[in-house]
Design a protein around this motif. Sequence first.
Motif, PDB file in Angstrom:
ATOM      1  N   LEU A  49      68.751  15.963   4.167  1.00 39.07           N
ATOM      2  CA  LEU A  49      67.511  15.602   4.881  1.00 39.07           C
ATOM      3  C   LEU A  49      67.268  16.563   6.047  1.00 39.07           C
ATOM      4  O   LEU A  49      66.195  17.160   6.168  1.00 39.07           O
ATOM      5  N   SER A  67      57.023  20.798   4.440  1.00 40.25           N
ATOM      6  CA  SER A  67      55.961  19.803   4.238  1.00 40.25           C
ATOM      7  C   SER A  67      54.788  20.368   3.443  1.00 40.25           C
ATOM      8  O   SER A  67      53.923  19.621   3.002  1.00 40.25           O
ATOM      9  N   THR A  70      54.922  19.214  -1.987  1.00 35.89           N
ATOM     10  CA  THR A  70      55.110  17.773  -2.211  1.00 35.89           C
ATOM     11  C   THR A  70      56.525  17.450  -2.667  1.00 35.89           C
ATOM     12  O   THR A  70      57.127  16.457  -2.271  1.00 35.89           O
ATOM     13  N   ARG A  73      58.776  17.251   0.256  1.00 34.41           N
ATOM     14  CA  ARG A  73      58.510  16.022   1.052  1.00 34.41           C
ATOM     15  C   ARG A  73      59.157  14.835   0.356  1.00 34.41           C
ATOM     16  O   ARG A  73      59.792  13.977   0.961  1.00 34.41           O
ATOM     17  N   TYR A  74      59.020  14.800  -0.986  1.00 38.37           N
ATOM     18  CA  TYR A  74      59.611  13.701  -1.762  1.00 38.37           C
ATOM     19  C   TYR A  74      61.130  13.713  -1.589  1.00 38.37           C
ATOM     20  O   TYR A  74      61.774  12.675  -1.399  1.00 38.37           O
ATOM     21  N   HIS A  77      62.049  12.157   1.710  1.00 35.44           N
ATOM     22  CA  HIS A  77      61.909  10.691   1.682  1.00 35.44           C
ATOM     23  C   HIS A  77      63.029  10.048   0.855  1.00 35.44           C
ATOM     24  O   HIS A  77      63.629   9.058   1.270  1.00 35.44           O
ATOM     25  N   GLY A  80      66.176  10.065   2.726  1.00 38.07           N
ATOM     26  CA  GLY A  80      66.111   9.091   3.822  1.00 38.07           C
ATOM     27  C   GLY A  80      66.357   7.683   3.318  1.00 38.07           C
ATOM     28  O   GLY A  80      67.160   6.928   3.890  1.00 38.07           O
ATOM     29  N   ILE A  81      65.712   7.342   2.221  1.00 44.80           N
ATOM     30  CA  ILE A  81      65.887   5.995   1.647  1.00 44.80           C
ATOM     31  C   ILE A  81      67.351   5.801   1.229  1.00 44.80           C
ATOM     32  O   ILE A  81      67.969   4.775   1.480  1.00 44.80           O
TER      33      ILE A  81
END
Lengths: 204, 204
Positions: A49, A67, A70, A73-74, A77, A80-81
Amino acid sequence: MEKSNDHDKASHGGSGGGATEKWEETSLGIRTAETMLRLAPVGLCVAALVVMLKDSETNEFGSISYSNLTAFRYLVHANGICAGYSLLSAAIAAMPRSSSTMPRVWTFFCLDQLLTYLVLAAGAVSAEVLYLAYNGDSAITWSDACSSYGGFCHRATASVIITFFVVCFYIVLSLISSYKLFTRFDPPSIVDSAKNLEVAVFGS
Amino acid sequence: MEKSNDHDKASHGGSGGGATEKWEETSLGIRTAETMLRLAPVGLCVAALVVMLKDSETNEFGSISYSNLTAFRYLVHANGICAGYSLLSAAIAAMPRSSSTMPRVWTFFCLDQLLTYLVLAAGAVSAEVLYLAYNGDSAITWSDACSSYGGFCHRATASVIITFFVVCFYIVLSLISSYKLFTRFDPPSIVDSAKNLEVAVFGS
């Protein structure tokens, strides 16, 4: 260890205090092992990350940041999750178990599978975009980008590689949680109401 | 159906001829259901494969074919492998079971998981490339391609959508094969050699 016919050889109430102490000692050890296994991906997720979050480059060709794509960015995320879920599930796994844990085992099973698919897709998508960034695609007039933004591509590559290590951890975790879940079930069977006969489903 | 303590309520040798006939009838039914479930993705895989294989377009902007994009080539290979594996595994699942099937259950389990990851990654990667083809990415000077090759993009989209249906089938299949595998195991336990005490691993 394949199915044996007598269960709970050392049940909690087992043969006297010694066995119970032994059981608690070992059960604590197992919980610690599972907690560690759930904690391990946290570091990797955060590393992937942070490497991607800090990935940007400005030079004579212009400027680019994670950023702008896409897929990256995915990836951010998804990592992070995964980091959040790994921390939370490790905390829950570490808790001594009192209440019935069937819902917990089902929840772990479903979320572990889901997170595995999520982070695998993130890794695959970013790897494809990196491939296009390194090689371009003349038929579709996409030029390669890494000749202009070498540093950007190297850091993105590092982040994607770390993410695939996270995928490996999650494949093992989802294997363990399906093992923990399904060993609680008998092989499924259908009750033939007419003669009250129970026969094995997926008979083999 | 959660673990009950007495197993094999209706064993093959069961209570007289009627029960055995009943068992064979139902076991055949189950095998058919599993075979159908394994056969179903074949049509989808072949459809996704053929749609993508035939996907090319030539117009005033130039010409493009699925083989110009690595993601789409990967999609074609993944669907081909899935179609072959689905056919083969359906044939094996349909066979009456004589020899011990533990190796078979393990093989199905591992391959179902692997194919699920393979086809999920293929769908995700192709979806990302399609997204870039529809929208382009100015920061990395990739123009959108679908304004020039609309038909090509629509057919590719159809193939990717079909592929995600294949992913859903395989998620269910991998769930069933882990269920079939792990219900054959007792919850794992460690034998404490000193006092020959067997205690549950992942105790909960």
